[in-house]
Design a protein around this motif. Structure first.
Motif, PDB file in Angstrom:
ATOM      1  N   SER A  56     -41.545 -39.715 -15.119  1.00 25.15           N
ATOM      2  CA  SER A  56     -41.769 -39.362 -16.599  1.00 25.15           C
ATOM      3  C   SER A  56     -41.446 -38.654 -17.299  1.00 25.15           C
ATOM      4  O   SER A  56     -41.984 -37.864 -16.644  1.00 25.15           O
ATOM      5  CB  SER A  56     -42.922 -40.826 -16.568  1.00 25.15           C
ATOM      6  N   LYS A  57     -41.064 -39.143 -18.222  1.00 20.37           N
ATOM      7  CA  LYS A  57     -40.895 -37.458 -18.842  1.00 20.37           C
ATOM      8  C   LYS A  57     -42.309 -37.104 -19.778  1.00 20.37           C
ATOM      9  O   LYS A  57     -42.849 -37.803 -20.548  1.00 20.37           O
ATOM     10  CB  LYS A  57     -39.647 -38.547 -20.390  1.00 20.37           C
ATOM     11  N   GLY A 107     -35.183 -35.796  -2.160  1.00 27.98           N
ATOM     12  CA  GLY A 107     -36.326 -35.800  -3.259  1.00 27.98           C
ATOM     13  C   GLY A 107     -36.770 -36.880  -2.903  1.00 27.98           C
ATOM     14  O   GLY A 107     -36.844 -38.545  -3.072  1.00 27.98           O
ATOM     15  N   SER A 108     -38.326 -37.019  -3.696  1.00 28.36           N
ATOM     16  CA  SER A 108     -39.373 -38.257  -3.756  1.00 28.36           C
ATOM     17  C   SER A 108     -38.508 -39.394  -4.767  1.00 28.36           C
ATOM     18  O   SER A 108     -37.359 -38.750  -6.292  1.00 28.36           O
ATOM     19  CB  SER A 108     -40.553 -37.426  -4.464  1.00 28.36           C
ATOM     20  N   VAL A 109     -39.206 -40.396  -5.146  1.00 32.41           N
ATOM     21  CA  VAL A 109     -38.664 -41.326  -6.330  1.00 32.41           C
ATOM     22  C   VAL A 109     -39.195 -40.933  -7.779  1.00 32.41           C
ATOM     23  O   VAL A 109     -38.039 -40.765  -8.250  1.00 32.41           O
ATOM     24  CB  VAL A 109     -38.968 -42.944  -6.496  1.00 32.41           C
ATOM     25  N   GLY A 110     -39.822 -40.240  -7.812  1.00 29.52           N
ATOM     26  CA  GLY A 110     -40.315 -39.954  -9.156  1.00 29.52           C
ATOM     27  C   GLY A 110     -39.141 -37.873  -9.202  1.00 29.52           C
ATOM     28  O   GLY A 110     -38.535 -38.222 -10.931  1.00 29.52           O
ATOM     29  N   GLU A 111     -38.490 -37.345  -8.283  1.00 30.86           N
ATOM     30  CA  GLU A 111     -38.443 -36.905  -8.824  1.00 30.86           C
ATOM     31  C   GLU A 111     -36.250 -37.079  -8.950  1.00 30.86           C
ATOM     32  O   GLU A 111     -36.227 -36.629 -10.116  1.00 30.86           O
ATOM     33  CB  GLU A 111     -38.104 -35.250  -7.297  1.00 30.86           C
ATOM     34  N   ARG A 112     -36.498 -38.229  -8.395  1.00 26.86           N
ATOM     35  CA  ARG A 112     -34.898 -38.705  -8.893  1.00 26.86           C
ATOM     36  C   ARG A 112     -34.557 -39.760  -9.714  1.00 26.86           C
ATOM     37  O   ARG A 112     -33.937 -38.993 -10.520  1.00 26.86           O
ATOM     38  CB  ARG A 112     -34.588 -39.377  -7.167  1.00 26.86           C
ATOM     39  N   MET A 113     -35.560 -40.132 -10.266  1.00 26.37           N
ATOM     40  CA  MET A 113     -36.256 -40.294 -11.528  1.00 26.37           C
ATOM     41  C   MET A 113     -35.940 -39.753 -12.894  1.00 26.37           C
ATOM     42  O   MET A 113     -35.591 -39.693 -13.912  1.00 26.37           O
ATOM     43  CB  MET A 113     -36.973 -41.481 -11.670  1.00 26.37           C
ATOM     44  N   GLN A 114     -37.106 -38.251 -12.571  1.00 27.80           N
ATOM     45  CA  GLN A 114     -36.377 -37.036 -13.274  1.00 27.80           C
ATOM     46  C   GLN A 114     -34.939 -37.019 -13.155  1.00 27.80           C
ATOM     47  O   GLN A 114     -34.340 -36.086 -14.683  1.00 27.80           O
ATOM     48  CB  GLN A 114     -37.039 -35.993 -13.214  1.00 27.80           C
ATOM     49  N   GLN A 115     -34.437 -37.124 -12.458  1.00 25.42           N
ATOM     50  CA  GLN A 115     -32.942 -36.303 -12.121  1.00 25.42           C
ATOM     51  C   GLN A 115     -32.060 -36.965 -12.597  1.00 25.42           C
ATOM     52  O   GLN A 115     -31.592 -37.302 -13.900  1.00 25.42           O
ATOM     53  CB  GLN A 115     -32.541 -36.328 -11.098  1.00 25.42           C
TER      54      GLN A 115
END
Length: 615
Positions: A540-541, A341-349
């Motif tokens: 981000s949240k 996944g993208s960096v954003g998707e993985r940070m959501q995880q």
């Protein structure tokens, strides 16, 4: 309205009970103080002129004098005043700035100034000329040497209905009878302050300047809460009732009468205006949809960044820096097992991982406060490794007032008073513990406290008074981000690699701000586009960034100053390293920047020039 059950006291009767030696004349009554057109020199010296300019400004913003601890001695009357928020008052403020801008330019034409004196007059020139350009616009609230420029005088995070309860509780002192009398004097001025804001709100609406509907919905909810509180006396009376000072307790009945009978109706009138605005509001979030909005936004960007960068230039810089930061985050994510996944998707995880969440409710709030205290202790011990010149901040961490939390960011902080009696503070938003994670709260703490805002403010408080007053968003926030970088370089995440992800995400978040702010106000993005960009690109949240995006709508341009300022400080460091070679010193550079004080970025660069030349 609530009926008053306590008996009515006149102001003179109540003051008579506060204690001997408190003079009504000395306090200045409830009339707002008149200010001279310019600040005269106190003793004919450059320092005397700078102090004269400072006190001329403080006669318009008496609350700042209290926050700095300089409303004493012959300036004690400042403790009983509030800023005149009417259009007439704002015009008078602009007149003072115009006169003192001319004075500063005259001094800059002299060849006998020291380097520090020249820097101080350059700071005045920059702050005052920018503010005057803002005052020349037909609407909005102009911050003089501060960060909160707003097109809307009252909205979800702007207005005296929010500022004054917090100020009276946390900043106005209650040490003796004269303080209690000054408290009452200030309360008596609040109705006029609110009426002044109301007049400007109505004038803006007549021009077609109306906030977006989603901001108004928040503001109405918060105004209702403030009004309900005021109808019972509430937050504006509580400091007196809770004080151990006998004079303060004696003043409480009169305070309750002022709040319930005079302040509450003024709040009700502002609420009525917000309702009127709701009837004509649209969902368009950006300044492009407001009269002369493009002009207003370009000025706001200049005020925020202290540069002439265009909206398009800032937008592209934000995208470039975001990509570079995600490149740094990629190997860390892979190393802890987040590979797809993208960096954003993985940070959501990562954000959903229960290991990094705080408990819900009050147990989690207590855990957060303990975490912050621990990180402040660690970073304070590292400061001798980063600076030759050390300070010892008086610092406290406090929860935001409940009425303010819905429209507020996750946290904010700032320096204490010049005399040290009022501590520097980190205000933390705890409306829900889900706003914070264990991998990003340390970085937030360093930003708001040490070596960020509170630390930097201690140095500015050692400079001439006008330098403690005037602050520049790009330097303030750029330094706080640089403080985050210093914490990383000092080893904050050596044993907690996930924490470094939080730090890098914080920098990436500020790069996103450059993209989103310009997207909203220049490229005509919707609110949903702005929120989705944060969530999808940076992980981000959502709950956090919804409030963030709303903040950008009410403070256009402010969010761009963070990364613009940080990138410029880092660029100056690289320039110093290249120019000085082996003579470059990490601690020496940090001293050169912070000892130069809060300044526009071009003035900060001149301070670095002197550091390089002096090696």
């Amino acid at each position: 309205m609530t009926n008053i059950t306590t008996r009515s006291f006149t102001r003179r009767q109540t003051l008579a009970g506060f204690g001997a030696g408190v003079s009504l004349t000395a306090l200045g009554g409830c009339a707002q103080m008149s200010a001279p057109a310019t600040g005269g020199t106190i003793d004919g010296t450059a320092q005397g002129q700078l102090d004269g300019i400072a006190y001329a400004l403080l006669r318009h913003e008496q609350e700042r004098a209290t926050a700095l601890g300089v409303d004493t001695g012959r300036h004690a009357a400042l403790r009983s005043g509030l800023e005149d928020q009417s259009q007439t008052g704002q015009d008078a403020y602009a007149q003072t700035l115009r006169g003192d801008l001319g004075v500063a330019r005259q001094w800059l034409g002299r060849d006998d100034l020291t380097a520090d004196e020249r820097t101080s007059f350059e700071v005045v020139e920059s702050a005052y000329s920018t503010a005057l350009d803002g005052f020349a616009l037909p609407y909005g609230d102009v911050a003089v040497g501060s960060w909160r420029n707003a097109p809307y005088v009252v909205i979800q995070n702007v207005g005296s209905y929010l500022d004054l309860p917090r100020f009276m509780d946390s900043t106005h002192p209650l040490k003796d009878a004269s303080d209690a009398a000054a408290y009452i004097a200030r309360l008596e001025q609040v109705p006029a302050v609110l009426e002044g804001e109301l007049g400007r709100m109505q004038a803006a609406r007549r021009l077609g300047v109306v906030p977006p509907d989603f901001l108004l919905a928040k503001a109405v909810e918060q105004m209702r809460a403030t009004l309900t509180d005021a109808m019972e006396g509430g937050a504006l009376v509580a400091p007196l009732e809770g004080s151990e000072l006998a004079a303060a307790k004696a003043a409480a009945p009169l305070a309750r009468e002022i709040v319930t009978r005079r302040i509450a109706p003024a709040l009700e009138a502002q609420l009525g205006e917000l309702y009127a605005e709701q009837k004509v509001a649209t969902g368009d979030p950006g300044m492009w949809a407001r009269p002369r909005g493009d002009e207003w936004y370009r000025w706001a960007l200049r005020a925020s960044t202290t540069t002439d960068l265009s909206p398009d230039e800032i937008h592209e810089q934000g995208r470039e820096e975001l990509a570079a930061l995600h490149t740094r985050m990629e190997p860390i994510l892979r190393g802890i097992g987040y590979t797809s996944g993208s960096v954003g998707e993985r940070m959501q995880q990562l954000s959903a991982d229960p290991r990094y969440k705080f408990a819900e409710g009050d147990p989690g709030r207590a855990e957060i406060m303990a975490f912050i205290k621990d990180r402040i202790g660690w970073i304070t011990a590292q400061m001798p490794r980063a600076f030759n010149t050390l300070v010892d901040p008086n610092l406290e961490v406090r929860r935001l007032p409940l009425a303010e939390e819905p429209g507020a960011p996750g946290a904010y902080g700032g320096a204490g008073s010049k005399d040290g009696t009022i501590p520097g503070r980190m205000w933390i938003n705890l409306r829900t513990t889900d706003l914070h994670r264990k991998y990003d709260l340390a970085d937030l703490t360093y930003h708001e406290t040490i070596p960020g805002h509170v630390w930097e403010g201690e140095y500015s408080n050692r400079l001439p008074l006008i330098r403690s007053i005037l602050a520049f968003n790009a330097f303030s926030e750029g330094w706080a981000l640089y403080g985050e970088q210093l914490a990383d370089e000092l080893g904050a995440y050596d044993d907690f690699e996930v924490g470094k992800l939080g730090y890098l995400q914080s920098l990436a978040f500020r790069a996103c701000r450059m993209v989103v702010d310009t997207g909203l106000h220049h490229k005509r993005w919707s609110r949903k586009q702005a929120v989705d960009f944060f969530v999808n690109e940076n992980g981000s949240k959502r709950e956090e960034v919804e409030s963030e995006v709303d903040r950008y709508c009410s403070w256009p341009g402010q969010a761009c100053g963070y990364k613009v300022g940080h990138s410029e400080i880092v660029r100056q460091r690289v320039r110093a390293q290249d120019a000085m070679g082996a003579a470059y010193d990490f601690k020496g550079f940090n001293d050169a920047v912070v000892l130069g004080g809060n300044a526009p970025l071009d003035v900060m660069a001149k301070n670095v020039d002197r550091y390089i030349a002096g090696a």
